[in-house]
Scaffold this active site. Sequence first.
Site, mmCIF file in Angstrom:
data_model
loop_
_atom_site.group_PDB
_atom_site.id
_atom_site.type_symbol
_atom_site.label_atom_id
_atom_site.label_comp_id
_atom_site.label_asym_id
_atom_site.label_seq_id
_atom_site.Cartn_x
_atom_site.Cartn_y
_atom_site.Cartn_z
ATOM 1 N N HIS A 158 0.838 -1.193 0.000
ATOM 2 C CA HIS A 158 0.000 0.000 0.000
ATOM 3 C C HIS A 158 0.876 1.247 0.000
ATOM 4 O O HIS A 158 2.088 1.175 0.220
ATOM 5 C CB HIS A 158 -0.922 0.021 1.226
ATOM 6 N N LYS A 162 -0.378 4.760 4.722
ATOM 7 C CA LYS A 162 -1.263 3.826 5.420
ATOM 8 C C LYS A 162 -0.709 3.554 6.810
ATOM 9 O O LYS A 162 0.484 3.294 6.972
ATOM 10 C CB LYS A 162 -1.397 2.523 4.628
#
Length: 270
Positions: A158, A162
Amino acid sequence: MSNTPGIVITGASGRMGQMLAKTVLASDGARLVGAVEREGHDWVGQDLGTAMGGAPCGITVTDDPLEAFAKAQGVLDFTAPEASVRFAGIAAQARAVHVIGTTGFEATHLEKIRAAARHAVIVRAGNMSLGVNLLTKLTRMVAAALDEDFDIEIVEAHHGRKVDAPSGTALMLGEAAAEGRGVSLEDVADRGRDGITGARKRGDIGFAAIRGGDIVGEHDVIFAGAGERIVLRHVASDRSLFAKGALKAVLWGQDKKPGEYDMLDVLGLS
């Protein structure tokens, strides 16, 4: 007054919040009736459309979720665990369908969400995309078909901002693999390796997290045996697919009985 469901977006200034708002505004099946941000945020009191850098949309951002939810039939919530738990209680009071895309929950959070679901519809999923939910179902099937001679590893990637790891989707896939094998993920999860860790324990489900750049979301489920590997993979390249899935979920939930559901229910895959 339109008969289409009125939707409130929480965490309206975030990347997902803005994507959700744009998706609802563009929809013929729902109306945007509210946008919520935390107390003291710069957007509070502003028109949401203007705050997002576009034309006014007639929705003023508020820090009062109780007032916003009271006029809504649905809430789209991709915020943080503590906030989502609070929103679950308020949405239940309003009998609004609460769609939760937040990840990083602890057991105590989930208990409170389950309590709220006794009074209203809650759809909670670590990932709202059709592809990932199909991947979840396939992961369960493959895990059930293979024995512990095949090691299971889940690798996810990601963007660098995040805050939780492994991702909610990775844990969802891990749960599916564990269910396929008839074990508890809590008993077999290996969520961190560093230094001299020793040999891999037979039957464990391993997790690895990559963070960097603007990666939307990539998930691999690896079944590694002697002389062969099976890799199930999903790559998300457009964040709007999560928003579209969330909107589908909130509309699906309008005529359902109170309870906690997931995207497999919404997609008819459960």
